[in-house]
Structure formats: structure tokens, C-alpha cells
Design an enzyme around this catalytic site. Structure first.
Site, PDB file in Angstrom:
ATOM      1  N   HIS A 256     -24.699   6.627 -15.803  1.00 38.51           N
ATOM      2  CA  HIS A 256     -25.670   5.542 -15.643  1.00 38.51           C
ATOM      3  C   HIS A 256     -26.035   4.932 -16.988  1.00 38.51           C
ATOM      4  O   HIS A 256     -26.153   3.709 -17.118  1.00 38.51           O
ATOM      5  CB  HIS A 256     -26.925   6.045 -14.924  1.00 38.51           C
ATOM      6  CG  HIS A 256     -26.853   5.898 -13.434  1.00 38.51           C
ATOM      7  ND1 HIS A 256     -26.096   6.728 -12.654  1.00 38.51           N
ATOM      8  CD2 HIS A 256     -27.420   4.999 -12.592  1.00 38.51           C
ATOM      9  CE1 HIS A 256     -26.203   6.346 -11.383  1.00 38.51           C
ATOM     10  NE2 HIS A 256     -27.003   5.297 -11.322  1.00 38.51           N
TER      11      HIS A 256
ATOM     12  N   LYS B 170     -30.593  13.533  -3.838  1.00 41.05           N
ATOM     13  CA  LYS B 170     -31.571  14.382  -3.159  1.00 41.05           C
ATOM     14  C   LYS B 170     -32.929  14.183  -3.806  1.00 41.05           C
ATOM     15  O   LYS B 170     -33.017  13.811  -4.975  1.00 41.05           O
ATOM     16  CB  LYS B 170     -31.159  15.853  -3.216  1.00 41.05           C
ATOM     17  CG  LYS B 170     -31.247  16.488  -4.602  1.00 41.05           C
ATOM     18  CD  LYS B 170     -30.909  17.961  -4.546  1.00 41.05           C
ATOM     19  CE  LYS B 170     -30.785  18.589  -5.928  1.00 41.05           C
ATOM     20  NZ  LYS B 170     -32.068  18.942  -6.543  1.00 41.05           N
TER      21      LYS B 170
END
Lengths: 175, 280
Positions: free
Chosen positions: A37, A102
Site C-alpha cells: 500500500h 478482518k
């Protein structure tokens, strides 16, 4: 309610999803976690092209264990999503339609998903061995030097997920 | 006096790493099975079942239980009658970690420097805690600690007047803040007392105890059972989906502390609590 989804994701299909619904996802998805990222953010800031077209695509926050001989991939469950919260909007702006991870996300992610008409899907943490059986193909497409954090293109079949945040910004964890 | 080679300690560590990454310890599997008997929430039941399926598959096909095969933490209690022979103990342990993580196709998750963040490529170094005890044995406790749960851990320097209720509130707050992130059902390790670093260390020691065993101190055992009920009442459930199975256990360790302080550390472990202990 169970939804069978195929990537690339289409807007009309996404509108049917509600927090808590089960999803079985098939098609191509891309992996990217913390380090990847950061690289993607640098490319966007520099105005450079990204290693893959984000339109309609899904990013899975995941870094697998090494692939044993004869296997498609190692254990490959989700990592915690909130660490990518500050690096998500620029990707949505470029057409990303779904993220898989998650855990809970910051309130601003709910706003972004509403604005860009995208979803957050939850995978079950700690069942990486099971998830490895639902991946048909895996190849590294960018940042190979990052090892487990490289961007991988995966072909998945009936990958079991839950809707975490829908296109209206409704969040399973805050309802 | 007893001589023990560091190579033999390293060999034991290698064996443990090649087991715990592929097979839930019996206490953890048992706790999940017990939870499944009482859990009524539909989605949460299906998640608990998947945890057991994942364990069976990991064992059968030798796939790691979780892709986060953790940072290796080793507790070495060394009897003061023991003489260690061979290469430096820490080199022996790190070599075993490197060998297990390569041969077992386990993920290398360690970066050499927390700020510049270059992966060491072999999952070393581990984190090693040594203590000297009477006798001529070595007790080695090992856990491979995932960071989804490690990141949700907290430390508080409470006031003495906060008392046991203040500690309980801090523990519950920590579990509530963590929510779905640390992969519940979790194991909650609580270290109370000592100094700042002692409390933190105790909280990790607490995670090494087998789930379902009583705290040797009756007063702490009572607190564990009481806090367990309060955690259950939070209703977080497996992966935050709801239901009663938020924690598989709460373990408390204490140490004397200063008149001015009440340090509390809460170390959270995910349901994939990969821990083992061996006596040499």
C-alpha cells in the site's frame, strides 16, 4: 442470505449486499498489505501508473506463507484491515470496488465506501490453511522484492466472506 | 551440576516450531470444542466449526494454521546447577528458528529494524526471556505470536486506589477496544504489579498457561472466572460476529509492586494460540 459474486464487481450486484450477508467470491483478486500500500501511494503521488488496473477490482489484505512444492499457495488468511484505512481512499478513487480483510474499520471508511460505491468484505482470521484450498492460481504481479508483501494476482473459487460494510456505509460492527 | 548442550536446546525448539505451526495445542482445540457446545449464534457456530476444520486440514496437509506464523518468543528457565555447553545459546536458538521457518515453509515476518523495516528473511531473531531458577533442569516455553492480536495489547499505569475494580475495567476496556481485530475467541493474558516491563512480561507468561487449568492462587482463580463472565457479556463473539464466545480464557499473573503504583498489562492472543512447553 448468500451471494455468489464474480469479479470484476458490478455496481448493481453490489447494491444487493447487506452487512452480515455471506458472500462466495470467484474470479481474480489482488493482494496488497502494509508495504505494498505504501508503494501504491507513492506511485499515485508521483502520477505514475499502477501495476494493475483498479477498475471494478478487489484487494485482499493478505501476505501468504511460502508456497510448498506442488501447492498453489501457502496459508492465506486475512490480515487486520484498519492499518490500511489511511491508504484506501486513493485506491477507491481509481475504481477499486472491494477490499477484503478482518476487523473493524475507521468511520471515514464508511463514508468513502458510500461515496465511491464500494464494499468491505470480512474474511475469517486464522483459517489460512482452509483458504489456501480455495485458490486456483497465484502469481506475483508487482513488488517482488517485498516477499510475502508483494502484490499477487489470485484466481479464487467460492471464497467465503461476510459483508462488513455495504455500499450505503452500513457497518456490521456498529449496527 | 548438569551439562546441557545448547545444540540440544535448539533441536527441541526446532521440533516445537515444526509442530505448533501445524497443529493447535490440545488445550486450545478442547476449548474451541467446548465453546461450540454452548455457542448458539448461528454465524459464530459456523466460524468455530471452521477453526476446527482448519486445524484438521493443517495437520493432514502440513499447511500452517495461519499465514502469520508469528514472532518466536522463548521463555527459558535455567536451573542454576546447569552448565550450558556449545555455541552461544541465542545463536543456537536463532539457527533453529531459521531452519524451521525455511524447511516448514513458514512465513518470515521479522524486519531487522522497526523504523527502516527490511525483512531479515529467516524470521530471526526471536524474543528470548531467561530466568535462573533452583535445580538442574531447563524448562522452555515457546509461542509463535501473531501480531493481529499483539497489536491490540495495552499497558496501563493505574493508581493504587483504582483497585481490583479498576484493573477489571481496564481489562474489559482493552477487550472491547480490540473488538473483532485480534481474531476472537481470544486468550487474555493479564500481568498485574511489578514495574512497567515486569507487568508486560507477566502478561505474556500468562498466555503460556494451558486453557482450562486453574490459577494456582484461589483468589486469582476467582477473578479469572468472574472476568471471563464479564468478557462473555460483551457479546463480541468469534471474529466479532456476536454470540458468547469472545474469549477462551483469562489468565492472571501478579508480582509485588510499589506503594505508588498499580501497573496492568493486557496481552491478547488470537484463537490460534500456538504454545508449547518442554522440560530438559
Amino acid at each position: 442470505m448468500i451471494h455468489y459474486l464474480k469479479t470484476p464487481l458490478e455496481d448493481q450486484v453490489l447494491d444487493r449486499l447487506q452487512p452480515g450477508d455471506e458472500v462466495l467470491l470467484s474470479g481474480i483478486i489482488y493482494t496488497a498489505r502494509d508495504a505494498a500500500h505504501q508503494r501504491l501511494m507513492s506511485l499515485l503521488e508521483a502520477g505514475s501508473p499502477l501495476p494493475f488496473d483498479l477498475k471494478g477490482q478487489v484487494i485482499y489484505y493478505m501476505g501468504p506463507s511460502p508456497t510448498p512444492k506442488g501447492a498453489v499457495i501457502g496459508a492465506c488468511g486475512p490480515t487486520t484491515a484498519y492499518r490500511m484505512d489511511d491508504m484506501t481512499e486513493p485506491l477507491l478513487k481509481n475504481g477499486l470496488k472491494g477490499t477484503i480483510g478482518k476487523g473493524s474499520r475507521s468511520p471515514k471508511i464508511r463514508e468513502y465506501l458510500k461515496t465511491y460505491h464500494a464494499v468491505y468484505l470480512i474474511a475469517v482470521g486464522g483459517i489460512g490453511a482452509l483458504y489456501s484450498q480455495m485458490i486456483e492460481h497465484s502469481e506475483i504481479v508487482a513488488f517482488e522484492d517485498l516477499g510475502t508483501e508483494a502484490i499477487r494476482k489470485l484466481r479464487v473459487k467460492d471464497f467465503p466472506l461476510y459483508v462488513g460494510i455495504d455500499t450505503q456505509g452500513r457497518d456490521l460492527y456498529t449496527q | 551440576m548438569r551439562r546441557i548442550s545448547t545444540a540440544s536446546i535448539g533441536e527441541k525448539l526446532y521440533e516445537i516450531l515444526m509442530t505448533v505451526n501445524f497443529e493447535l495445542p490440545g488445550d486450545v482445540r478442547g476449548a474451541i470444542e467446548n465453546a461450540l457446545e454452548v455457542e448458539e449464534h448461528g454465524v459464530s457456530r459456523s466460524i468455530l466449526k471452521r477453526l476446527l476444520e482448519n486445524n484438521a486440514l493443517a495437520m493432514k496437509k502440513r499447511i500452517p494454521l495461519c499465514q502469520d506464523t508469528g514472532m518466536v518468543v522463548v521463555f527459558l528457565e535455567i536451573g542454576q546447577e546447569v552448565v550450558l555447553e556449545g555455541e552461544y545459546i541465542e545463536e543456537a536458538l536463532n539457527q533453529s528458528i531459521a531452519r524451521a521457518y525455511e524447511e516448514g515453509y513458514l512465513r518470515k515476518s521479522i524486519v531487522s529494524n522497526p523504523l527502516t523495516r527490511i525483512n531479515t528473511g529467516d524470521n530471526t531473531p526471536g524474543v528470548f526471556h531467561y530466568s535462573l531458577v533452583p535445580g538442574e533442569h531447563i524448562r522452555m516455553g515457546v509461542t509463535v505470536k501473531g501480531f493481529g492480536s499483539e497489536n491490540m495489547s495495552r499497558l496501563g499505569m493505574l493508581r493504587p486506589s483504582d483497585g481490583v475494580e479498576g484493573v477489571k475495567a481496564f481489562v474489559l476496556e482493552t477487550v472491547a477496544l480490540a473488538g473483532p481485530n485480534p481474531c476472537p475467541p481470544i486468550i487474555v493474558g493479564v500481568g498485574i504489579g511489578g514495574t512497567m516491563e515486569k507487568a508486560a512480561l507477566l502478561s505474556k507468561v500468562a498466555l503460556m498457561r494451558d486453557i482450562g487449568t486453574d490459577n494456582p492462587l484461589a483468589s486469582l482463580d476467582q477473578l479469572e472466572k468472574d472476568w471471563m463472565k464479564s468478557i462473555e457479556a460483551l457479546g463480541i463473539g468469534p471474529m466479532g460476529m456476536g454470540g458468547r464466545t469472545t474469549a477462551l480464557g483469562v489468565h492472571i499473573e501478579t508480582y509485588p509492586t510499589h506503594i505508588a503504583g498499580l501497573p496492568v498489562a493486557v496481552n491478547i492472543n488470537c484463537h490460534s494460540s500456538r504454545h508449547s512447553e518442554v522440560i530438559l
